[in-house]
Design an enzyme around this catalytic site. Structure first.
Site, PDB file in Angstrom:
ATOM      1  N   GLY A 252      34.728  23.273  37.876  1.00  0.00           N
ATOM      2  CA  GLY A 252      34.012  24.627  37.453  1.00  0.00           C
ATOM      3  C   GLY A 252      33.069  24.316  36.296  1.00  0.00           C
TER       4      GLY A 252
ATOM      5  CG  ASP B 130      44.863  20.690  34.674  1.00  0.00           C
ATOM      6  OD1 ASP B 130      45.493  19.778  33.929  1.00  0.00           O
ATOM      7  OD2 ASP B 130      45.447  21.031  35.845  1.00  0.00           O
TER       8      ASP B 130
ATOM      9  CB  THR C 186      37.751  24.625  31.835  1.00  0.00           C
ATOM     10  OG1 THR C 186      38.238  25.789  32.544  1.00  0.00           O
ATOM     11  CG2 THR C 186      38.584  24.224  30.973  1.00  0.00           C
TER      12      THR C 186
ATOM     13  CG  ASP D  41      39.970  28.380  33.864  1.00  0.00           C
ATOM     14  OD1 ASP D  41      39.143  29.750  34.174  1.00  0.00           O
ATOM     15  OD2 ASP D  41      40.122  27.705  34.898  1.00  0.00           O
TER      16      ASP D  41
ATOM     17  NE  ARG E 198      35.266  58.296  37.286  1.00  0.00           N
ATOM     18  CZ  ARG E 198      33.929  58.453  37.838  1.00  0.00           C
ATOM     19  NH1 ARG E 198      33.154  57.416  37.432  1.00  0.00           N
ATOM     20  NH2 ARG E 198      33.758  59.068  38.773  1.00  0.00           N
TER      21      ARG E 198
ATOM     22  NE  ARG F  76      35.137  55.776  40.455  1.00  0.00           N
ATOM     23  CZ  ARG F  76      35.923  56.633  40.727  1.00  0.00           C
ATOM     24  NH1 ARG F  76      37.090  56.734  40.949  1.00  0.00           N
ATOM     25  NH2 ARG F  76      35.029  58.187  40.925  1.00  0.00           N
TER      26      ARG F  76
ATOM     27  NE  ARG G 108      32.304  28.210  36.660  1.00  0.00           N
ATOM     28  CZ  ARG G 108      32.988  28.270  37.942  1.00  0.00           C
ATOM     29  NH1 ARG G 108      33.910  28.949  38.299  1.00  0.00           N
ATOM     30  NH2 ARG G 108      32.132  27.610  38.879  1.00  0.00           N
TER      31      ARG G 108
ATOM     32  NE  ARG H  52      36.417  24.381  42.191  1.00  0.00           N
ATOM     33  CZ  ARG H  52      36.555  24.802  40.566  1.00  0.00           C
ATOM     34  NH1 ARG H  52      37.034  23.954  39.751  1.00  0.00           N
ATOM     35  NH2 ARG H  52      36.167  26.049  40.312  1.00  0.00           N
TER      36      ARG H  52
ATOM     37  CB  SER I 278      37.590  17.104  35.155  1.00  0.00           C
ATOM     38  OG  SER I 278      37.076  18.241  35.857  1.00  0.00           O
TER      39      SER I 278
ATOM     40  CG  ASP J 297      43.360  25.649  32.204  1.00  0.00           C
ATOM     41  OD1 ASP J 297      42.570  25.052  31.527  1.00  0.00           O
ATOM     42  OD2 ASP J 297      43.185  25.625  33.314  1.00  0.00           O
TER      43      ASP J 297
ATOM     44  NE  ARG K 139      41.437  26.837  38.133  1.00  0.00           N
ATOM     45  CZ  ARG K 139      40.813  26.399  39.316  1.00  0.00           C
ATOM     46  NH1 ARG K 139      41.313  26.663  40.401  1.00  0.00           N
ATOM     47  NH2 ARG K 139      39.587  26.233  39.387  1.00  0.00           N
TER      48      ARG K 139
HETATM   49  O1  F6P Z   1      38.199  27.096  36.295  1.00  0.00           O
HETATM   50  C1  F6P Z   1      37.131  27.837  36.389  1.00  0.00           C
HETATM   51  C2  F6P Z   1      37.229  29.059  37.155  1.00  0.00           C
HETATM   52  O2  F6P Z   1      36.045  30.038  36.907  1.00  0.00           O
HETATM   53  C3  F6P Z   1      38.546  29.828  37.374  1.00  0.00           C
HETATM   54  O3  F6P Z   1      38.555  30.819  36.422  1.00  0.00           O
HETATM   55  C4  F6P Z   1      38.441  30.421  38.730  1.00  0.00           C
HETATM   56  O4  F6P Z   1      39.575  30.648  39.323  1.00  0.00           O
HETATM   57  C5  F6P Z   1      37.681  29.220  39.338  1.00  0.00           C
HETATM   58  O5  F6P Z   1      37.101  28.575  38.442  1.00  0.00           O
HETATM   59  C6  F6P Z   1      36.735  30.000  40.431  1.00  0.00           C
HETATM   60  O6  F6P Z   1      36.319  28.759  41.232  1.00  0.00           O
HETATM   61  P1  F6P Z   1      34.954  28.706  42.010  1.00  0.00           P
HETATM   62  O7  F6P Z   1      33.695  28.551  41.217  1.00  0.00           O
HETATM   63  O8  F6P Z   1      34.993  27.502  42.770  1.00  0.00           O
HETATM   64  O9  F6P Z   1      34.906  29.916  43.064  1.00  0.00           O
END
Ligand code: F6P
Length: 319
Positions: A10, A102, A125, A127, A162, A243, A252, A71, A104, A129, A171
């Site tokens: 990603g 991760d 990334t 994330d 609300r 909501r 991203r 990917r 990659s 993570d 992820r």
């Molecule tokens: O790893 C980055 C990420 O944006 C995650 O947070 C998310 O789950 C995933 O990629 C979404 O992947 P794609 O862009 O393939 O829909």
């Protein structure tokens, strides 16, 4: 020395700034740099171009990745990895810089373990993570994007009294939700690392309303639950109007923040210094505000730990 550079998995804001830092540092040291298109997929297909100073002009401020990314399933089997290693050998490329998350890093690690390729991993990334580094490239920008969105939601939620359930990415890691929640003043965060109890959620909302609050923000990490799913459970337990917003891929994109640009510059520069010193395969990161590097195999194998202290901080100050 010839080196290859790719972005994989990603995309994340700051990848372009890191590409720039890698290319410019490599050229500074008189290296030849090949920009590989579409991550490991492009490597396997031998899709690469030599890069010069001007190839990376005007990209520091742009989200996405000029090399594009993918990917790559082929890297999951040995045949694919063998093809990747043979392209590098044929081209005489002695070192490979991989900017990604991760998955990659696992690809880079396998090229090192199975074929002795020198790889340097730059954590890119949103994330956050990867345990070995405090921050990954793109995380800060993604969280700042989320903060701006929550600010806007807060205005309208307050007018209508609300509850806003906001789903963020990450992820299986709750860091984006945790940092977004704390920095935007959300009352509740739902993360995959901690089981939630709807009774407790409702109790916290009731308490805030009794103390004079007109609206609530609940940040849900995608790895725990979807916003829709959470909202429908919540509606079964309360009469408040709810909501949902799923921020999605907006997280991203966008121009990287100062923090991500600074990381990109330092990670990219460090990656090339490591290749020059022939240190073997390393992962670059940041720990306690210092740029660090460690064995890429060890880095990939570390298990991400959740920051429970920050979670408790949110519990104490958001009500
Ligand atoms: O790893 C980055 C990420 O944006 C995650 O947070 C998310 O789950 C995933 O990629 C979404 O992947 P794609 O862009 O393939 O829909």
């Amino acid at each position: 020395m010839k080196i290859g550079l790719l972005t994989s998995g990603g995309d994340a804001p700051g990848m372009n700034a890191a590409i720039r830092a890698v290319v410019r540092t490599a050229l500074y040291y008189g290296m030849e740099v090949f920009g590989i298109e579409r991550g490991f997929a492009g490597l396997i297909e031998d899709k690469m171009q030599p890069m010069n100073m001007r190839s990376v002009s005007e990209i520091i401020n742009r989200g996405g990745t000029m090399l594009r990314t993918a990917r790559c399933c082929e890297m999951l089997d040995k045949e694919g990895r063998k093809k990747a290693a043979s392209v590098l050998e044929k081209r005489g490329i002695e070192g490979l810089v991989v900017i990604g998350g991760d998955g990659s890093f696992r690809g880079a690690k396998s090229l090192t373990e199975e074929f002795g390729v020198s790889t340097i991993g730059i954590p890119g990334t949103i994330d956050n993570d990867l345990e070995y580094t405090d921050y990954t490239l793109g995380f800060d920008t993604a969280v700042n994007t989320n903060i701006n969105i929550v600010n806007m939601l807060r205005d309208t939620m307050n007018s209508h009294e609300r509850i806003s359930v906001v789903e963020v990415m990450g992820r299986s890691c709750g860091d984006i939700a945790l940092f977004t929640g704390i920095a935007s003043g959300a009352e509740i965060i739902i993360v995959p690392e901690i089981r939630y109890d709807m009774e407790d959620v409702v109790m916290r909302i009731d308490r805030s309303r009794k103390s004079g609050k007109h609206s609530n923000i609940i940040v849900v990490a995608e790895g725990a639950c979807s916003a829709e799913e959470f909202a429908s459970q919540l509606k079964e337990s309360t009469d408040y109007a709810v909501r949902t917003t799923t921020i999605g891929h907006i997280q991203r994109g966008g121009s990287p923040t100062m923090a991500d640009r600074m990381l990109a510059a330092q990670f990219g520069n460090k990656a090339i210094r490591l290749l020059k010193e022939k240190t073997g395969s390393r992962a670059v990161g940041i720990k306690r505000n210092k740029i660090i590097d460690m064995d890429i195999i060890e880095a990939v194998e570390m298990k991400k730990r959740f920051n429970y202290e920050l979670y408790e901080t949110l519990q104490m100050i958001s009500m």
